[in-house]
Each structure stands twice: as C-alpha cells, then as structure tokens.
Design a protein around this motif. Structure first.
Motif, PDB file in Angstrom:
ATOM      1  N   ALA A  75     -11.806  -5.362  53.518  1.00 40.66           N
ATOM      2  CA  ALA A  75     -13.168  -4.859  53.323  1.00 40.66           C
ATOM      3  C   ALA A  75     -13.860  -5.567  52.156  1.00 40.66           C
ATOM      4  CB  ALA A  75     -13.147  -3.350  53.093  1.00 40.66           C
ATOM      5  N   VAL A  76     -13.158  -5.738  51.054  1.00 37.97           N
ATOM      6  CA  VAL A  76     -13.757  -6.392  49.883  1.00 37.97           C
ATOM      7  C   VAL A  76     -14.032  -7.863  50.175  1.00 37.97           C
ATOM      8  CG1 VAL A  76     -13.321  -7.137  47.495  1.00 37.97           C
ATOM      9  CG2 VAL A  76     -12.849  -4.769  48.183  1.00 37.97           C
ATOM     10  N   LEU A  77     -13.048  -8.550  50.733  1.00 36.40           N
ATOM     11  CA  LEU A  77     -13.247  -9.976  51.030  1.00 36.40           C
ATOM     12  C   LEU A  77     -14.375 -10.180  52.038  1.00 36.40           C
ATOM     13  CD1 LEU A  77      -9.519 -11.156  51.182  1.00 36.40           C
ATOM     14  CD2 LEU A  77     -11.176 -11.559  49.331  1.00 36.40           C
ATOM     15  N   ALA A  78     -14.440  -9.341  53.061  1.00 29.93           N
ATOM     16  CA  ALA A  78     -15.509  -9.454  54.066  1.00 29.93           C
ATOM     17  C   ALA A  78     -16.869  -9.194  53.433  1.00 29.93           C
ATOM     18  CB  ALA A  78     -15.251  -8.481  55.212  1.00 29.93           C
ATOM     19  N   SER A  79     -16.947  -8.216  52.549  1.00 32.94           N
ATOM     20  CA  SER A  79     -18.207  -7.914  51.872  1.00 32.94           C
ATOM     21  C   SER A  79     -18.661  -9.076  51.002  1.00 32.94           C
ATOM     22  CB  SER A  79     -18.050  -6.655  51.021  1.00 32.94           C
ATOM     23  OG  SER A  79     -19.222  -6.423  50.278  1.00 32.94           O
ATOM     24  N   LEU A  80     -17.733  -9.639  50.247  1.00 35.08           N
ATOM     25  CA  LEU A  80     -18.077 -10.771  49.377  1.00 35.08           C
ATOM     26  C   LEU A  80     -18.490 -11.988  50.196  1.00 35.08           C
ATOM     27  CD1 LEU A  80     -15.266 -10.414  46.705  1.00 35.08           C
ATOM     28  CD2 LEU A  80     -17.724  -9.991  46.368  1.00 35.08           C
ATOM     29  N   GLN A  81     -17.811 -12.231  51.304  1.00 33.11           N
ATOM     30  CA  GLN A  81     -18.142 -13.373  52.151  1.00 33.11           C
ATOM     31  C   GLN A  81     -19.525 -13.198  52.782  1.00 33.11           C
ATOM     32  OE1 GLN A  81     -16.574 -16.267  52.646  1.00 33.11           O
ATOM     33  NE2 GLN A  81     -18.016 -16.975  54.187  1.00 33.11           N
ATOM     34  N   GLU A  82     -19.803 -11.994  53.267  1.00 32.30           N
ATOM     35  CA  GLU A  82     -21.056 -11.766  53.987  1.00 32.30           C
ATOM     36  C   GLU A  82     -22.257 -11.556  53.074  1.00 32.30           C
ATOM     37  OE1 GLU A  82     -22.864  -8.664  57.286  1.00 32.30           O
ATOM     38  OE2 GLU A  82     -20.725  -9.137  57.326  1.00 32.30           O
ATOM     39  N   HIS A  83     -22.075 -10.821  51.976  1.00 30.31           N
ATOM     40  CA  HIS A  83     -23.202 -10.441  51.126  1.00 30.31           C
ATOM     41  C   HIS A  83     -23.222 -11.133  49.775  1.00 30.31           C
ATOM     42  CE1 HIS A  83     -24.372  -7.430  54.007  1.00 30.31           C
ATOM     43  NE2 HIS A  83     -23.154  -6.922  53.985  1.00 30.31           N
ATOM     44  N   GLY A  84     -22.201 -11.902  49.461  1.00 22.53           N
ATOM     45  CA  GLY A  84     -22.176 -12.609  48.197  1.00 22.53           C
ATOM     46  C   GLY A  84     -21.597 -11.775  47.068  1.00 22.53           C
ATOM     47  N   PRO A  85     -21.571 -12.342  45.871  1.00 24.71           N
ATOM     48  CA  PRO A  85     -20.968 -11.683  44.714  1.00 24.71           C
ATOM     49  C   PRO A  85     -21.603 -10.328  44.447  1.00 24.71           C
ATOM     50  CG  PRO A  85     -21.465 -13.975  44.216  1.00 24.71           C
ATOM     51  CD  PRO A  85     -22.104 -13.673  45.539  1.00 24.71           C
ATOM     52  N   GLY A  86     -20.809  -9.475  43.790  1.00 22.22           N
ATOM     53  CA  GLY A  86     -21.321  -8.155  43.430  1.00 22.22           C
ATOM     54  C   GLY A  86     -20.487  -7.532  42.338  1.00 22.22           C
ATOM     55  N   SER A  87     -21.054  -6.516  41.730  1.00 22.30           N
ATOM     56  CA  SER A  87     -20.330  -5.754  40.713  1.00 22.30           C
ATOM     57  C   SER A  87     -19.334  -4.830  41.413  1.00 22.30           C
ATOM     58  CB  SER A  87     -21.311  -4.911  39.895  1.00 22.30           C
ATOM     59  OG  SER A  87     -21.873  -3.893  40.715  1.00 22.30           O
ATOM     60  N   GLN A  88     -18.454  -4.235  40.631  1.00 17.84           N
ATOM     61  CA  GLN A  88     -17.501  -3.275  41.193  1.00 17.84           C
ATOM     62  C   GLN A  88     -18.243  -2.117  41.857  1.00 17.84           C
ATOM     63  OE1 GLN A  88     -13.998  -4.150  37.941  1.00 17.84           O
ATOM     64  NE2 GLN A  88     -14.622  -2.060  38.214  1.00 17.84           N
ATOM     65  N   ALA A  89     -19.310  -1.645  41.215  1.00 21.52           N
ATOM     66  CA  ALA A  89     -20.088  -0.535  41.774  1.00 21.52           C
ATOM     67  C   ALA A  89     -20.749  -0.949  43.087  1.00 21.52           C
ATOM     68  CB  ALA A  89     -21.144  -0.068  40.774  1.00 21.52           C
ATOM     69  N   THR A  90     -21.280  -2.159  43.137  1.00 19.91           N
ATOM     70  CA  THR A  90     -21.903  -2.655  44.363  1.00 19.91           C
ATOM     71  C   THR A  90     -20.876  -2.754  45.478  1.00 19.91           C
ATOM     72  OG1 THR A  90     -23.573  -3.882  43.122  1.00 19.91           O
ATOM     73  CG2 THR A  90     -23.147  -4.616  45.382  1.00 19.91           C
TER      74      THR A  90
ATOM     75  N   ASN B   7     -18.703  -6.789  35.240  1.00 18.37           N
ATOM     76  CA  ASN B   7     -18.182  -8.012  35.854  1.00 18.37           C
ATOM     77  C   ASN B   7     -18.853  -8.255  37.200  1.00 18.37           C
ATOM     78  OD1 ASN B   7     -16.172  -8.867  33.980  1.00 18.37           O
ATOM     79  ND2 ASN B   7     -14.869  -7.206  34.679  1.00 18.37           N
ATOM     80  N   VAL B   8     -18.983  -9.513  37.551  1.00 11.62           N
ATOM     81  CA  VAL B   8     -19.430  -9.900  38.885  1.00 11.62           C
ATOM     82  C   VAL B   8     -18.203 -10.460  39.591  1.00 11.62           C
ATOM     83  CG1 VAL B   8     -20.899 -11.457  40.207  1.00 11.62           C
ATOM     84  CG2 VAL B   8     -21.787 -10.366  38.141  1.00 11.62           C
ATOM     85  N   ILE B   9     -17.968  -9.970  40.801  1.00  9.22           N
ATOM     86  CA  ILE B   9     -16.808 -10.381  41.585  1.00  9.22           C
ATOM     87  C   ILE B   9     -17.267 -11.395  42.627  1.00  9.22           C
ATOM     88  CG2 ILE B   9     -14.849  -9.570  42.953  1.00  9.22           C
ATOM     89  CD1 ILE B   9     -15.311  -8.159  40.105  1.00  9.22           C
ATOM     90  N   THR B  10     -16.502 -12.489  42.742  1.00 11.61           N
ATOM     91  CA  THR B  10     -16.814 -13.563  43.685  1.00 11.61           C
ATOM     92  C   THR B  10     -15.559 -13.904  44.479  1.00 11.61           C
ATOM     93  OG1 THR B  10     -18.345 -14.459  42.037  1.00 11.61           O
ATOM     94  CG2 THR B  10     -17.754 -15.908  43.848  1.00 11.61           C
ATOM     95  N   ILE B  11     -15.742 -14.187  45.756  1.00 13.68           N
ATOM     96  CA  ILE B  11     -14.615 -14.629  46.582  1.00 13.68           C
ATOM     97  C   ILE B  11     -14.318 -16.097  46.259  1.00 13.68           C
ATOM     98  CG2 ILE B  11     -16.076 -15.290  48.551  1.00 13.68           C
ATOM     99  CD1 ILE B  11     -13.819 -14.212  50.404  1.00 13.68           C
ATOM    100  N   THR B  12     -13.051 -16.455  46.207  1.00 14.07           N
ATOM    101  CA  THR B  12     -12.638 -17.836  45.946  1.00 14.07           C
ATOM    102  C   THR B  12     -12.445 -18.569  47.276  1.00 14.07           C
ATOM    103  OG1 THR B  12     -10.289 -17.296  46.000  1.00 14.07           O
ATOM    104  CG2 THR B  12     -11.405 -17.128  43.841  1.00 14.07           C
TER     105      THR B  12
END
Length: 167
Positions: free
Chosen positions: A56-71, A108-113
């Motif tokens: 879920a987290v990886l798919a969200s980051l891939q589809e919607h881009g970086p986000g905070s933990q709350a996002t 923090n901003v989380i980004t997929i590698t």
C-alpha cells in the motif's frame, strides 16, 4: 480447515451447516470472501517477505509521489501509529527514503527509491497471481464486473454524507 469461514460451510453429516438464509446475505458473503482474501494475500505476501501495508505504501508513493507520514496514512488507511513501523521496515530494506521536509524540519517526506519501484513491480506480479487464485471461479468479464460492483459499493459507503442545504 484453514479458516472459520470454511469451517462454517463444511458439510456436516451430509448436510450444510450454514442456514440458507445466512448464505443469501450479502454482508455475510462479503465478510467470508474478505476473510479468504486476507488469508490468501497475507500468506502469499509473507512468502516473498512482504506485507500488505508494504504494498500500500509503495503503491501510494509510486502513484501519488512523495508524502509525509500523515499524508501516507490518509492515502493508505494505515493508522499513523502503525505507519512508523511500516516505514522503518521499508527504509531498512532500502525501498523508501526519509528526508527532512524543507518547509517543516519537524516532518519527514517519504520517497520511493529505485529499488522500491522494482520491488513494487515484483509485488504487483505476486498479487496478480494471488488475485487469479482468489477469483478463479469467475470468467475475466465476471472479474471485471465484480471489481466494478465492489468499487461502486465501497465508493458509496465511504463518501462523506451530503450536508443538508442551509436556508
């Protein structure tokens, strides 16, 4: 027996244990399919050392881009208190990066590698196979229709209630 749902519908002395009126209830059927789906997905993902929240987290980051933990918590439905652990696991594996938010150093901003994107593609394949197993009795057209109907039901029940007109 691998689940209570299966146990409830096992023949007993030549008769079906579950009363027909229960087998006709959409809520009960959805609950049973959901239990089977969760079991199948959790077991399948565990075989590749993953969990559904990783996906879920990886798919969200891939589809919607970086986000905070709350996002990410809002996007995925993962409780904020659980999100830290999920992100720790993903960061330890090099699948996501945490960087201080330039606008708010407390966040923090989380980004997929690149490795996370590759892992997500592998998980997509695993989940495709698991969904084929889950939906095996349905034709491709029935699968599409089933997903459309479930989406419509979920969208209906997760929409905010309309506000009454003000006068």
């Amino acid at each position: 027996m691998s689940s209570r749902a299966e146990a409830a519908d096992m023949p007993y002395d030549g008769e079906t244990k579950t009363p027909e009126r229960l087998r006709r209830r959409a809520s009960r059927l959805l609950s049973g399919v959901s239990a089977q789906s969760d079991r199948l997905m959790n077991e399948g993902l565990a075989q590749v050392d993953a969990r559904k929240w990783h996906y879920a987290v990886l798919a969200s980051l891939q589809e919607h881009g970086p986000g905070s933990q709350a996002t990410l918590s809002r996007r995925t439905g993962i409780y904020r208190s659980d999100m830290v652990g999920v992100l720790n696991e993903l960061a330890e594996r090099g699948l996501v990066e945490r960087m201080p938010d330039p606008d708010d150093r407390r966040r923090n901003v989380i980004t997929i590698t690149a490795q996370g994107r590759r892992h997500l593609r592998r998980l997509d394949k695993v989940l495709d196979d698991l969904h084929d197993e889950l939906l095996a009795p349905l034709t491709p057209a029935e699968r599409d229709q089933f997903v459309q109907l479930l989406t419509r039901l979920l969208d209906h029940h997760t929409q905010p209630a309309p506000h009454p007109p003000t006068s």
